[in-house]
Structure formats: structure tokens, C-alpha cells
Design a protein around this motif. Structure first.
Motif, PDB file in Angstrom:
ATOM      1  N   ASP A 386     -50.774 -37.261  12.794  1.00  0.00           N
ATOM      2  CA  ASP A 386     -50.211 -38.627  12.579  1.00  0.00           C
ATOM      3  C   ASP A 386     -49.157 -39.305  13.083  1.00  0.00           C
ATOM      4  O   ASP A 386     -48.171 -38.591  13.041  1.00  0.00           O
ATOM      5  N   PRO A 387     -49.182 -40.350  13.629  1.00  0.00           N
ATOM      6  CA  PRO A 387     -48.044 -41.005  14.432  1.00  0.00           C
ATOM      7  C   PRO A 387     -46.824 -41.118  13.579  1.00  0.00           C
ATOM      8  O   PRO A 387     -45.639 -41.057  13.751  1.00  0.00           O
ATOM      9  N   GLN A 388     -46.972 -41.306  12.199  1.00  0.00           N
ATOM     10  CA  GLN A 388     -45.724 -41.250  11.078  1.00  0.00           C
ATOM     11  C   GLN A 388     -45.106 -39.980  11.337  1.00  0.00           C
ATOM     12  O   GLN A 388     -43.922 -39.677  10.967  1.00  0.00           O
ATOM     13  N   THR A 389     -45.770 -38.783  11.516  1.00  0.00           N
ATOM     14  CA  THR A 389     -45.215 -37.347  11.457  1.00  0.00           C
ATOM     15  C   THR A 389     -44.274 -37.358  12.596  1.00  0.00           C
ATOM     16  O   THR A 389     -43.066 -36.860  12.596  1.00  0.00           O
ATOM     17  N   THR A 390     -44.633 -37.989  13.884  1.00  0.00           N
ATOM     18  CA  THR A 390     -44.011 -38.217  14.927  1.00  0.00           C
ATOM     19  C   THR A 390     -42.381 -38.698  14.512  1.00  0.00           C
ATOM     20  O   THR A 390     -41.458 -38.579  15.104  1.00  0.00           O
ATOM     21  N   ALA A 391     -42.947 -39.841  14.035  1.00  0.00           N
ATOM     22  CA  ALA A 391     -41.768 -40.615  13.817  1.00  0.00           C
ATOM     23  C   ALA A 391     -40.812 -40.360  12.823  1.00  0.00           C
ATOM     24  O   ALA A 391     -39.582 -40.219  13.151  1.00  0.00           O
ATOM     25  N   ALA A 392     -41.255 -39.418  11.902  1.00  0.00           N
ATOM     26  CA  ALA A 392     -40.591 -38.924  11.011  1.00  0.00           C
ATOM     27  C   ALA A 392     -39.468 -37.765  11.567  1.00  0.00           C
ATOM     28  O   ALA A 392     -38.293 -37.781  11.300  1.00  0.00           O
ATOM     29  N   ARG A 393     -40.159 -37.161  12.634  1.00  0.00           N
ATOM     30  CA  ARG A 393     -39.227 -36.039  13.227  1.00  0.00           C
ATOM     31  C   ARG A 393     -38.199 -36.791  14.134  1.00  0.00           C
ATOM     32  O   ARG A 393     -37.115 -36.095  14.255  1.00  0.00           O
ATOM     33  N   ALA A 472     -40.209 -47.709  11.914  1.00  0.00           N
ATOM     34  CA  ALA A 472     -40.747 -47.023  13.086  1.00  0.00           C
ATOM     35  C   ALA A 472     -42.102 -46.275  12.193  1.00  0.00           C
ATOM     36  O   ALA A 472     -42.123 -45.806  11.359  1.00  0.00           O
ATOM     37  N   ASN A 473     -43.142 -46.981  12.838  1.00  0.00           N
ATOM     38  CA  ASN A 473     -44.556 -46.767  12.416  1.00  0.00           C
ATOM     39  C   ASN A 473     -44.677 -46.827  10.870  1.00  0.00           C
ATOM     40  O   ASN A 473     -45.469 -45.864  10.086  1.00  0.00           O
ATOM     41  N   GLY A 474     -44.083 -47.668  10.458  1.00  0.00           N
ATOM     42  CA  GLY A 474     -44.506 -48.193   8.869  1.00  0.00           C
ATOM     43  C   GLY A 474     -43.326 -47.438   8.154  1.00  0.00           C
ATOM     44  O   GLY A 474     -43.568 -47.546   6.868  1.00  0.00           O
ATOM     45  N   ILE A 475     -42.562 -46.802   8.654  1.00  0.00           N
ATOM     46  CA  ILE A 475     -41.450 -46.016   7.687  1.00  0.00           C
ATOM     47  C   ILE A 475     -40.229 -46.889   7.791  1.00  0.00           C
ATOM     48  O   ILE A 475     -39.522 -46.993   9.014  1.00  0.00           O
ATOM     49  N   GLU A 476     -39.602 -47.189   6.828  1.00  0.00           N
ATOM     50  CA  GLU A 476     -38.199 -47.995   6.865  1.00  0.00           C
ATOM     51  C   GLU A 476     -37.299 -47.219   6.733  1.00  0.00           C
ATOM     52  O   GLU A 476     -37.400 -46.410   5.750  1.00  0.00           O
ATOM     53  N   VAL A 477     -36.218 -47.238   7.423  1.00  0.00           N
ATOM     54  CA  VAL A 477     -35.033 -46.483   7.318  1.00  0.00           C
ATOM     55  C   VAL A 477     -33.762 -47.347   6.880  1.00  0.00           C
ATOM     56  O   VAL A 477     -33.480 -48.262   7.625  1.00  0.00           O
ATOM     57  N   LEU A 478     -33.143 -46.727   5.777  1.00  0.00           N
ATOM     58  CA  LEU A 478     -31.792 -47.634   5.131  1.00  0.00           C
ATOM     59  C   LEU A 478     -30.793 -46.591   5.337  1.00  0.00           C
ATOM     60  O   LEU A 478     -30.793 -45.385   5.032  1.00  0.00           O
ATOM     61  N   GLN A 479     -29.608 -47.048   5.620  1.00  0.00           N
ATOM     62  CA  GLN A 479     -28.353 -46.313   5.816  1.00  0.00           C
ATOM     63  C   GLN A 479     -27.147 -46.956   4.751  1.00  0.00           C
ATOM     64  O   GLN A 479     -27.148 -48.142   4.431  1.00  0.00           O
TER      65      GLN A 479
END
Length: 488
Positions: A386-393, A472-479
Motif C-alpha cells: 500500500d502506498p500509505q505504508t511507504t508514506a508512513a515509513r 502524503a498519500n492521504g496521511i495528514e501530519v501535524l506538529q
């Protein structure tokens, strides 16, 4: 079922067993080992690919990673996913998972647990296949090994994260094969460690001990009763002392899922008659054996597990999904072999009848296969990452390891081996303040909140000092911003 069905094998028959198997020593060794060598990588492939396709979750794979990571670092087993600093022995009594700590120390990854589980599940086929080959020959031995290996209960468990019951699979297989071949002490010895797998397994140990006590006399009968007491004693100790002592509220939380006994029995009877998921599960449990397992008293070993599940008011326990039926597959296939052996011995089953049962078992396994998780491996999509797995890594690598993450449940396993992680939206038991929030917007986890709940939690985060850094690939990252840190 006649009284002779519950009696031990006559000494004359026991004496003949080595002679029966003498001409098949090659098959007795080759087929079980071959089955293991086929099933172990097949199981590992299914589980690891599932992880890389975002099919794993924080509940439960993430919890076990945190638990075993704690053991590997010589700490008490804790999981922030259950609650900040929560001792996992206060949730379930499963100290046997500490055995994976040295391996995890060398290979600190969620995939380490999935591969270990695959090996443990596959190891259970060895004693079952060897017994089948010894009794019926190579062809039926292959059928039994294949039908167990492809059984729906095994596949469902492998398709759902990692669980402590993986350790029960080979232990229970060894114990039941020993029980079926009247090696009483061996049956008891293999059963003893099951009490450390999970608190309810002590009931299974008690059932094995009582069967040995029923079928034997003298000192062996005493050992059977002592084993039953060992099992029941650990159930009481775990449920009444250890788990409440380690829990956050001084109680055994899982006990709340059990209604009053009378109400549970009435509801179970009604459900079985009406044909709810309990009836479906009971049907499928027996169908894998061509319904022949009913003939064996070894099936009684399944009663404690089936009883507590069906009596529970948690309907997830009733269903033929998740990991709840894995150990029942071991019991049913051991009962299948035992039932055919008994029927043949008593002259109630011809060799043609034996072959008919084998065909029924094989047909069920083949017919069910297209509807089970392993069928995914037959198509190209089953092998794609899944592209999201790659993005998560990539996201994981970009976040310093000393910074805390709150992530969607289906993203937690991608971070849990490298960071301190809790689930997002945060649960009331989580008192931490994450440095980062990682949310799956395109494929919402659906728990602990639905998509609308995710949006509300993000709105709160954005108004309390978090900023969206990237997507990234539908994953939103907040800091968490310096302003947010000051406010905290």
C-alpha cells in the motif's frame, strides 16, 4: 457414544502402534516437516504482506509490540495504547510473550512478531500430521496437514495482527496428540505451560487433566487431578489477584463482558436455535472435520473456550472471525484423527469410510479457500504494498525517535517499533501530549472514532497548538508548535 469411547486404548492396541507405523517412518518424518516448511513461509507472507497493506492495527498488534519491547528492554510490560504506562498484565495474563523478547531485541520490528506467530502456528501441524500419517498413511496425512493448515480459524487469526494464543498452538497440539495416543504424562506436561498464555487457558488445562484422571488409575489419575487443579488455580489467581493488582481500576475488566450465568445460558440457547453467529461458528467448527470430530471425547477440550465465548455478551466473541477460533482448529483436527481411529478400532468404520471422511475434509477445505485470506495471494493485488505504508515509513524516518506520536489505529503499527505511540483520537486513559499527530484522512481507521470524530479531534488539535506540516498519500501530519508547548 458408548462407554468404551471414553476408555483408554487396550494395551494390545497400544503395543501394536509402533508396528503400524514401522513401514511409514519416512512419511512420518517427511510429511510433517514438509507441511511446516510450506505453511510457515505461507503464513509469514500473508501476515507480513497484510502489514504492508495497512491491514494491521494498533489494537492489537501495536499493543503486543509495546509489551514485548518492554520485556526486551528489561522493563515491566506496558502499553501506552491501553493507557499511559498501562501494565499489560492488568489487561490479560499472558507472560509467555516474554519469550519473544530476545528475538525482538535483535529484530525490533512489528514484522518480527508476525513472523514468530507464523512459525508457531505452522509448528502445530507437525504432531497432528505425524499422528495422521502413522494411523492412516501418507495420503490421508497430507489431507489432514493441508486441511488444518488452510482451515478458516487459522487463516482468520493470521489475518488479524499478532496474539498470544500463537504460543498455545504447538503446546496444545502436542498435548492433544499425546492424549489421543495415551501418553498420559506427556499430555499433562505439554498442557501445563498453557496457563501462561492467557488467563482462560487454565480452563483448557483443567479439561485435559480431568480427561486423564477419567481414563487412568493410580498415580497417573492423581497427576490428572493435580493438573486440573493447576489449571483452575491459575485461572483464579490471574482473574482475582494478578490482573486486578496490575490494572488501573483494581478489577478484571474482561469480566464485565460476562452476564449472569443463567442469562448467558438462556441467550446462548436462543441464539443457537435462532441461528445467530454462534450457530454459524459451531457449524463451521464441526464442518472442517466432516463432522467426524463429534465422535471423539477430545472435543470436550474445546468446551471451556466455546462456553465462555458463547456466554459472553460481546457478539464479536461469537463470530468465525479474528483470532478466537485458532486453538479450536487444533482441538477439532486432533478430535478428527482420534474419532476415526476409535471408529475403525471398534469396527464401526471401514477403510472406505476412512477415505470418505478424508474426502469430505479435503472438499470443505478446498471449497472454503476462495473465501479466506490466503486467496488474496492468488492475485497481483495481494502482493502490492500500500502506498500509505511507504508514506508512513518516510514519515516515521522524518520524526526524531525521542518524540511522541499519536496516530490513526491503522497507522500505529507503522510507527510503534520506532517511537512512543498512542492512538488518535486520544482515549481518556491517554494522558500524554504527543509531539506529532498522524491521521489517515483518505482511509479512516473507524476506531476509536469514525471519520467525523477524526475531524472533530483534528479541529481541537489545530486550536490547541498544532499545525499541519504536510500531507502524503492521504496521511495528514501535524506538529505541536512552540506555542502549543508553552500552552501545555
Amino acid at each position: 457414544m458408548s462407554a468404551t469411547d471414553f476408555s483408554p486404548t487396550p494395551m494390545a492396541v497400544v503395543a501394536e502402534v509402533p508396528a503400524i507405523g514401522r513401514g511409514r517412518l519416512g512419511a512420518e518424518s517427511v510429511i510433517p516437516v514438509a507441511a511446516f516448511l510450506v505453511l510457515a513461509p505461507l503464513y509469514a507472507t500473508l501476515s507480513v504482506l497484510g502489514h504492508r497493506q495497512l491491514r494491521t492495527s494498533g489494537f492489537d498488534l501495536g499493543i503486543f509490540v509495546q509489551q514485548i519491547s518492554s520485556y526486551a528492554n528489561l522493563r515491566a510490560p506496558t502499553s501506552d495504547l491501553l493507557g499511559t504506562g498501562y501494565n499489560t498484565l492488568g489487561d490479560h495474563f499472558s507472560p509467555i510473550t516474554a519469550l519473544l523478547a530476545p528475538v525482538y531485541r535483535l529484530f525490533p520490528s512489528a514484522e518480527t512478531l508476525l513472523v514468530a506467530q507464523a512459525l508457531l502456528f505452522a509448528a502445530a501441524v507437525i504432531p497432528l500430521a505425524r499422528w495422521a500419517v502413522r494411523e492412516f498413511g501418507a495420503l490421508i496425512g497430507v489431507v489432514v496437514a493441508s486441511a488444518y493448515g488452510l482451515s478458516w480459524g487459522v487463516q482468520a487469526a493470521l489475518n488479524f495482527d499478532f496474539h498470544e494464543i500463537a504460543f498455545a498452538m504447538p503446546l496444545l497440539a502436542m498435548s492433544l496428540v499425546s492424549l489421543g495416543t495415551r501418553r498420559w504424562i506427556s499430555a499433562l506436561v505439554w498442557a501445563l505451560p498453557l496457563v501462561f498464555v492467557k488467563e482462560d487457558m487454565g480452563l483448557t488445562v483443567a479439561a485435559i487433566g480431568l480427561l486423564v484422571a477419567l481414563w487412568t488409575a493410580g498415580r497417573t489419575r492423581l497427576y490428572g487431578f493435580l493438573t486440573a487443579l493447576w489449571g483452575l488455580g491459575w485461572v483464579v489467581l490471574a482473574v482475582k489477584v494478578i490482573i486486578p493488582l496490575m490494572s488501573a481500576n483494581d478489577s478484571y475488566g474482561q469480566g464485565s463482558k460476562m452476564p449472569p450465568l443463567g442469562a448467558g445460558i438462556a441467550d446462548t440457547a436462543h441464539g443457537l436455535v435462532e441461528g445467530d453467529s454462534r450457530a454459524a461458528t459451531a457449524f463451521l467448527l464441526l464442518a472442517v472435520s466432516g463432522f467426524a470430530a463429534i465422535r471423539s471425547p477430545l472435543l470436550l477440550v474445546a468446551l471451556p473456550t466455546v462456553a465462555w465465548r458463547f456466554l459472553s455478551d460481546n457478539s464479536n466473541f461469537w463470530k468465525p472471525i479474528f483470532h478466537y477460533n485458532a486453538i479450536l482448529m487444533v482441538i477439532v483436527f486432533a478430535a478428527l484423527i482420534d474419532a476415526v481411529v476409535r471408529s475403525r478400532r471398534h469396527g464401526q468404520l471401514t477403510e472406505r469410510g476412512v477415505r470418505t471422511i478424508a474426502v469430505a475434509v479435503a472438499v470443505f477445505a478446498v471449497v472454503a479457500l476462495p473465501f479466506l485470506p490466503l486467496a488474496r495471494l492468488a492475485g497481483a493485488d495481494g502482493w502490492r504494498v500500500d502506498p500509505q505504508t511507504t508514506a508512513a515509513r518516510v514519515i516515521s524516518d522524518s520524526i526524531p525517535r525521542d518524540e511522541r506520536i499519536a496516530a490513526s489505529n491503522n497507522l500505529v503499527p507503522q510507527f510503534v517499533a520506532t517511537h512512543d505511540v498512542s492512538v488518535f483520537p486520544q482515549r481518556p486513559t491517554d494522558t500524554t501530549t504527543p509531539d506529532w499527530i498522524v491521521v489517515n484522512r483518505s482511509d479512516p481507521a473507524g476506531w476509536p472514532a469514525d471519520e467525523e470524530g477524526d475531524s472533530k479531534a483534528l479541529f481541537v488539535a489545530l486550536n490547541s497548538g498544532y499545525e499541519v506540516r504536510y500531507e502524503a498519500n492521504g496521511i495528514e501530519v501535524l506538529q505541536r508548535t512552540p506555542l502549543g508547548r508553552d500552552a501545555g
